[in-house]
Design an enzyme around this catalytic site. Structure first.
Site, PDB file in Angstrom:
ATOM      1  N   TRP A  78     -10.159  10.636  -9.304  1.00  6.04           N
ATOM      2  CA  TRP A  78     -10.792   9.368  -9.662  1.00  6.04           C
ATOM      3  C   TRP A  78     -11.124   9.262 -11.142  1.00  6.04           C
ATOM      4  O   TRP A  78     -11.321   8.162 -11.661  1.00  6.04           O
ATOM      5  CB  TRP A  78     -12.048   9.146  -8.822  1.00  6.04           C
ATOM      6  CG  TRP A  78     -13.215  10.061  -9.074  1.00  6.04           C
ATOM      7  CD1 TRP A  78     -13.362  11.335  -8.654  1.00  6.04           C
ATOM      8  CD2 TRP A  78     -14.421   9.743  -9.774  1.00  6.04           C
ATOM      9  NE1 TRP A  78     -14.575  11.844  -9.031  1.00  6.04           N
ATOM     10  CE2 TRP A  78     -15.250  10.881  -9.719  1.00  6.04           C
ATOM     11  CE3 TRP A  78     -14.886   8.602 -10.428  1.00  6.04           C
ATOM     12  CZ2 TRP A  78     -16.518  10.911 -10.310  1.00  6.04           C
ATOM     13  CZ3 TRP A  78     -16.149   8.631 -11.012  1.00  6.04           C
ATOM     14  CH2 TRP A  78     -16.948   9.784 -10.954  1.00  6.04           C
ATOM     15  N   TYR A 102     -11.095   0.994  -8.193  1.00  7.90           N
ATOM     16  CA  TYR A 102     -12.445   0.940  -7.622  1.00  7.90           C
ATOM     17  C   TYR A 102     -12.851  -0.522  -7.488  1.00  7.90           C
ATOM     18  O   TYR A 102     -13.090  -1.213  -8.487  1.00  7.90           O
ATOM     19  CB  TYR A 102     -13.434   1.702  -8.496  1.00  7.90           C
ATOM     20  CG  TYR A 102     -13.586   3.166  -8.139  1.00  7.90           C
ATOM     21  CD1 TYR A 102     -12.534   3.880  -7.578  1.00  7.90           C
ATOM     22  CD2 TYR A 102     -14.774   3.852  -8.383  1.00  7.90           C
ATOM     23  CE1 TYR A 102     -12.661   5.218  -7.256  1.00  7.90           C
ATOM     24  CE2 TYR A 102     -14.911   5.202  -8.067  1.00  7.90           C
ATOM     25  CZ  TYR A 102     -13.847   5.876  -7.503  1.00  7.90           C
ATOM     26  OH  TYR A 102     -13.979   7.203  -7.182  1.00  7.90           O
ATOM     27  N   ASP A 161     -17.790  15.941  -5.113  1.00  9.80           N
ATOM     28  CA  ASP A 161     -18.022  15.226  -6.369  1.00  9.80           C
ATOM     29  C   ASP A 161     -19.497  15.230  -6.748  1.00  9.80           C
ATOM     30  O   ASP A 161     -20.375  15.393  -5.907  1.00  9.80           O
ATOM     31  CB  ASP A 161     -17.543  13.782  -6.252  1.00  9.80           C
ATOM     32  CG  ASP A 161     -18.289  13.020  -5.160  1.00  9.80           C
ATOM     33  OD1 ASP A 161     -18.383  13.555  -4.042  1.00  9.80           O
ATOM     34  OD2 ASP A 161     -18.786  11.911  -5.436  1.00  9.80           O
ATOM     35  N   GLU A 162     -19.745  15.029  -8.013  1.00 10.98           N
ATOM     36  CA  GLU A 162     -21.073  14.775  -8.564  1.00 10.98           C
ATOM     37  C   GLU A 162     -22.149  15.679  -7.961  1.00 10.98           C
ATOM     38  O   GLU A 162     -23.133  15.213  -7.376  1.00 10.98           O
ATOM     39  CB  GLU A 162     -21.431  13.291  -8.365  1.00 10.98           C
ATOM     40  CG  GLU A 162     -20.485  12.372  -9.121  1.00 10.98           C
ATOM     41  CD  GLU A 162     -20.825  10.897  -8.957  1.00 10.98           C
ATOM     42  OE1 GLU A 162     -20.596  10.132  -9.906  1.00 10.98           O
ATOM     43  OE2 GLU A 162     -21.312  10.508  -7.877  1.00 10.98           O
ATOM     44  N   GLU A 197     -23.047   0.751  -2.967  1.00 11.54           N
ATOM     45  CA  GLU A 197     -24.454   0.835  -3.367  1.00 11.54           C
ATOM     46  C   GLU A 197     -25.079  -0.556  -3.436  1.00 11.54           C
ATOM     47  O   GLU A 197     -26.220  -0.761  -3.040  1.00 11.54           O
ATOM     48  CB  GLU A 197     -24.593   1.532  -4.725  1.00 11.54           C
ATOM     49  CG  GLU A 197     -24.357   3.028  -4.674  1.00 11.54           C
ATOM     50  CD  GLU A 197     -22.907   3.388  -4.978  1.00 11.54           C
ATOM     51  OE1 GLU A 197     -22.023   2.544  -4.753  1.00 11.54           O
ATOM     52  OE2 GLU A 197     -22.662   4.532  -5.435  1.00 11.54           O
TER      53      GLU A 197
END
Length: 701
Positions: free
Chosen positions: A340, A365, A273-274, A406
């Site tokens: 997602w 999430y 991902d990302e 995070e």
């Protein structure tokens, strides 16, 4: 009584005897096959000829006997959890009384999981084992450990010791150090503990992106050579593994070989991902790889990368799992796709014949605020959307909730996961949650379950917004009347109107509206049993001439980001820099176009409206903002816009106010048009996906 000699069933009997004994505060006797039992007893029995699924079970309760029958040991283990749920509120030394009857049950989906992100904030081995026990009680069978990311590498790799010597530790901006990692002995212990509870631990080694911690240890695996530090900031970092460097593939082969040996389950997650491509576009090695492999672009290069990593796993007898971004460059056959982004990506994976796992960000999430992803939403979210064909439904493995950390240290994990995990577990177990009466029944049962969570020390959070602000405004008296609603029963609210932090000595909200007639910041602190629960909620109210005037929208707002609904732009509440607090109204892909009728002409001094930018959440400032005004004749004229500050490229969220001066001219109608960029720009991790505009109060003075 155990009616078999199979070690697995004997292990379940030992487990059930232990947990029920702990609940009752006394030791329970255990009789194995061939031993005579007397008095009331629980029997565990396998019947491989049952025409049911592998995790199904049957419980029959008659006078003096509880009989649990299943096709496999896994089914018997879930039967044991049902018995725990029937008995867990009995006090120590009490007898257990169960109503007579029969239970037949089995899960709708075989993948029922929770992701814990232990990279951004490390979680101790004992904490992980505690969560394994909680997952088992609610019949979830997959624990996905996100072990590596930009903010930390959490698993010992003997061939690459610097991954944990350097990559497992970061120095925060305040000078403190955060970190930790699991030794291979720790991993074996966690895996064995989970396996005894019929839970598979799925490790994730994220690649080619989210690798700042790995690059801090081995910068030669990047396109630029570094140097790098373990990241402290959340977001998407531009430096990723170099796809043109053979050392990258040698490194991954070595790492995955060690990881595969530690996890006996069939799945190994490879991320995907990302992964921004800006370094690849200017890297000689990556461009050389594109030419050598005759690839059309950098997305296809990631497809090449994913194929090579997947082949490594195949050779290790593992099945690769990857996030849905791998679809862009082509996902190898046999890949399990964890979706997602949304139903579009789910449909794409399934149409390619790739088994998929639903982890929709907007539903499952748990790092999202409990107001945005509230209890009812989690419960009623469709694991299998109605648009899927029967063949596509057969490829849908199940669902997984995710807690990204995070901003969530270990001590806050409970409040983010619970009680929403209970809604998720029931949703993914029976898969029939779209009927409103089912949620009402679940919610009633949940209130009876909270004492158990209290008993076992689960510091659960809220069912919806911690505090919901419900304001009204009376023009005649020019007074706000603010009602407060707690996001959890049995919570007391204490508030202040002077900017101070509320405590137990502050004013307690007793249900009557709070009255104030000037621009005010209200702070509210929830308390439960004398202890503060979660963060202080804050709402700033701005008094202006358009309060509670209906701002007609040409395009509808996104239902997830409704804020105050039709009155969100004129309810007086100002949004801060966190859209998750619920004060920002979002529009997806469309422009924001709102027209306001002030009901009579007034001398206009100023119009203003704020917009939010949070690029890591797909929220961008408008590409253009225009104001128009008209008198009672409804002939609109544009007025020049002045911005308070300038937009920037920072990844940090920030609020920008756009305003226009009226110079005292008489105005009845005000219109604002904010142009949406519609899709995320090239280079953004969501490039091509829907972009959002988030708008705040439309203020008229």
């Amino acid at each position: 009584m155990v009616e078999t000699t199979l070690p697995e069933v004997n292990q379940i009997a030992d487990y059930l005897t232990s947990v029920l004994g702990q609940q009752l505060g006394k030791e329970l006797p255990l009789k194995r096959q061939g031993q005579r039992g007397r008095g009331n007893y629980i029997a565990l029995r396998l019947n491989p000829d049952l025409e049911v699924g592998p995790e199904a079970y049957k419980i029959q309760i008659t006078r003096g006997k509880v009989e649990c029958v299943a096709k496999t040991p896994a089914g018997l283990f879930w039967a044991a959890q049902t018995l725990r749920q029937l008995t867990y509120l009995h006090a120590p030394a009490n007898q257990i009384w169960l109503p007579g009857g029969e239970i037949q049950d089995e899960p709708a989906y075989k993948w029922r999981g929770l992701l814990l992100d232990v990279s951004r904030h490390f979680m101790s081995k004992e904490f992980i084992k505690r969560y394994i026990d909680l997952l088992a009680l609610y019949k979830l069978n997959q624990l996905h450990l996100h072990l590596t990311d930009d903010q930390g590498w959490r698993i010992e790799i003997k061939k690459y010791p610097a991954l944990t010597q350097k990559g497992a530790w970061r120095t925060e901006p305040n000078g403190t150090q955060h970190g930790g990692f699991y030794t291979q002995a720790d991993i074996r212990e966690i895996v064995a503990y989970a396996r005894a509870r019929y839970i598979t631990v799925v490790p994730e080694i994220d690649a080619p992106g989210h690798v700042q911690a790995a690059l801090a240890a081995y910068p030669e695996l990047s396109c630029t050579g570094g140097p790098f530090e373990v990241a402290t900031a959340a977001g998407v970092h531009p430096d990723i593994l170099c796809a043109g460097n053979e050392k990258t593939y040698a490194f991954l082969k070595d790492v995955l070989t060690e990881v595969a040996a530690l996890f006996p389950g069939q799945y190994l997650h490879i991320g995907g991902d990302e992964a921004p491509k800006e370094r690849w576009r200017v890297c000689a090695k990556c461009q050389g790889r594109i030419r050598a492999e005759n690839l059309p672009d950098e997305e296809a290069l990631q497809g090449y990368f994913t194929k090579r990593v997947s082949d490594m796993l195949t050779n290790l007898h593992k099945v690769p799992v990857a996030w849905d971004e791998v679809l862009k460059g082509g996902a190898p056959s046999g890949t399990r796709v964890q979706v997602w982004h949304g139903q579009k990506q789910l449909k794409e994976a399934l149409q390619l014949g790739l088994p998929a796992i639903t982890s929709f960000r907007s539903f499952f999430y748990f790092d999202l605020n409990s107001g945005i992803t509230n209890l009812e939403k989690v419960y009623q979210a469709p694991v299998s959307p109605s648009t899927l064909s029967k063949e596509e439904q057969r490829l849908l493995l199940g669902a997984e909730a995710a807690l990204w950390t995070e901003g969530v240290p270990q001590e806050r994990v409970d409040e983010m996961v619970f009680p929403r995990l209970l809604a998720f577990s029931e949703n993914v177990w029976h898969g029939k949650t779209t009927q409103p009466d089912l949620f009402a029944d679940f919610h009633r049962r949940l209130q009876q379950h909270y004492p158990y969570l209290d008993k076992v020390g689960v510091d659960y959070g809220f069912e919806t917004w911690p505090v919901q602000f419900v304001p009204t405004y009376t023009p005649a008296s020019q007074t706000f009347a603010l009602s407060l609603q707690p996001g959890l029963q049995n919570v007391s609210l204490y508030y202040s109107l002077n900017g101070s932090e509320p405590t137990l000595s502050s004013q307690k909200y007793e249900g009557n509206p709070i009255l104030f007639s000037t621009s005010t910041t209200v702070k509210v602190a929830p308390y439960k049993n004398g202890k503060k629960l979660g963060e202080t909620a804050k709402a700033s109210f701005e008094k202006h001439l358009a309060l509670y005037k209906r701002a007609g929208l040409k395009y509808g707002y996104h239902p997830v980001y409704a804020a105050g609904g039709e009155m969100a732009l004129t309810d007086g509440i100002l949004g801060g820099e966190d859209y998750r607090k619920g004060f920002w109204q979002g529009v997806e892909k469309e422009n924001l176009e709102a027209t306001l009728d002030l009901e009579k002409e007034i001398p206009l001094q100023e119009i203003s409206i704020a917009f939010l930018q949070d690029v890591n959440s797909w929220i961008f400032l408008p590409t253009k903002v225009a104001f128009y005004v008209a008198g009672s004749d409804q002939v609109f004229k544009e007025v020049p816009v002045a911005t308070a500050g300038q937009s920037g490229k920072t990844e940090k969220p920030y609020r920008l106010v756009f305003s226009a001066q009226g110079k005292g001219k008489p105005v009845r109608y005000v219109k604002v048009v904010a142009v949406n960029r519609r899709v995320c720009p090239p280079g953004h991790p969501g490039a091509g996906g829907a972009a959002y505009i988030m708008a705040d109060e439309l203020i008229v003075k």
